[in-house]
Design an enzyme around this catalytic site. Structure first.
Site, PDB file in Angstrom:
ATOM      1  N   ASP A   9       0.508  -0.962  -0.106  1.00  0.00           N
ATOM      2  CA  ASP A   9       0.286  -0.049   0.263  1.00  0.00           C
ATOM      3  C   ASP A   9       0.714   1.303  -0.050  1.00  0.00           C
ATOM      4  OD1 ASP A   9      -2.893   0.337   1.054  1.00  0.00           O
ATOM      5  OD2 ASP A   9      -1.885   1.827   0.740  1.00  0.00           O
TER       6      ASP A   9
ATOM      7  N   HIS B 236      -9.974  -5.549  -3.430  1.00  0.00           N
ATOM      8  CA  HIS B 236      -8.976  -5.982  -2.645  1.00  0.00           C
ATOM      9  C   HIS B 236      -9.280  -6.294  -1.471  1.00  0.00           C
ATOM     10  CE1 HIS B 236      -9.964  -1.128  -2.924  1.00  0.00           C
ATOM     11  NE2 HIS B 236      -9.146  -0.979  -1.461  1.00  0.00           N
TER      12      HIS B 236
ATOM     13  N   GLY C  96     -15.733   3.198   3.841  1.00  0.00           N
ATOM     14  CA  GLY C  96     -14.539   3.449   3.030  1.00  0.00           C
ATOM     15  C   GLY C  96     -13.100   3.268   1.965  1.00  0.00           C
ATOM     16  N   GLN C  97     -14.004   2.742   1.105  1.00  0.00           N
ATOM     17  CA  GLN C  97     -13.721   1.982  -0.392  1.00  0.00           C
ATOM     18  C   GLN C  97     -13.211   3.152  -0.896  1.00  0.00           C
ATOM     19  OE1 GLN C  97     -15.846  -0.827  -2.646  1.00  0.00           O
ATOM     20  NE2 GLN C  97     -14.084  -1.522  -3.926  1.00  0.00           N
TER      21      GLN C  97
END
Ligand code: AMP
Ligand code: ZN
Length: 112
Positions: free
Chosen positions: A30, A98, A91-92
């Site tokens: 990330d 994923h 919160g996507q």
């Protein structure tokens, strides 16, 4: 999907720090890590979110793929968390399904 960030990463059009890949899945670090280990595991095929997923084998294999990354990252024994944020309220922000693999620090409950 033409304009999908993670499809572009899967295609090699946008760079990422890959940690594991197969013909069907890719794992990469990330860009804004929230834990010492923070890896995103994605299917190469575009699925916008868990709400659109219909292939149980694909999603199950994605989870086991992320589990294998946890082992490779050395967080499997100590403990880790897999998170699939689904839609805006969770919160996507990237609409290519994923799993976040988070580990390497204590995890609080409930999550924020
Ligand atoms: P979510 O908010 O659950 O949709 O997760 C999207 C994640 O993608 C966030 O944790 C971002 O930090 C991460 N992210 C965004 N752009 C990139 C990128 N180019 N490379 C790696 N991770 C990214
Ligand atoms: Zn995509």
């Amino acid at each position: 999907m033409n304009d999908c960030l993670f499809c572009k990463i899967a295609a090699g059009e946008i760079p990422a720090t890959k940690v594991r890949e197969t013909d069907r899945f890719l794992a990469f670090r990330d860009i804004d890590p929230q834990a010492p280990t923070h890896v995103l595991a994605i299917p190469r095929d575009h699925v916008a979110s868990l709400n659109e997923a219909s292939d149980a084998e694909l999603i199950g294999s994605l989870v086991l793929f992320a589990r294998d990354v946890a082992k490779e990252e050395g967080v499997a024994d100590g403990g880790y968390r897999l998170v699939i944020n689904t839609n805006a309220g969770a919160g996507q922000t990237v609409f290519h399904v994923h799993a976040h693999l988070l580990g390497g620090r204590p995890m609080r409950w409930p999550p924020g």
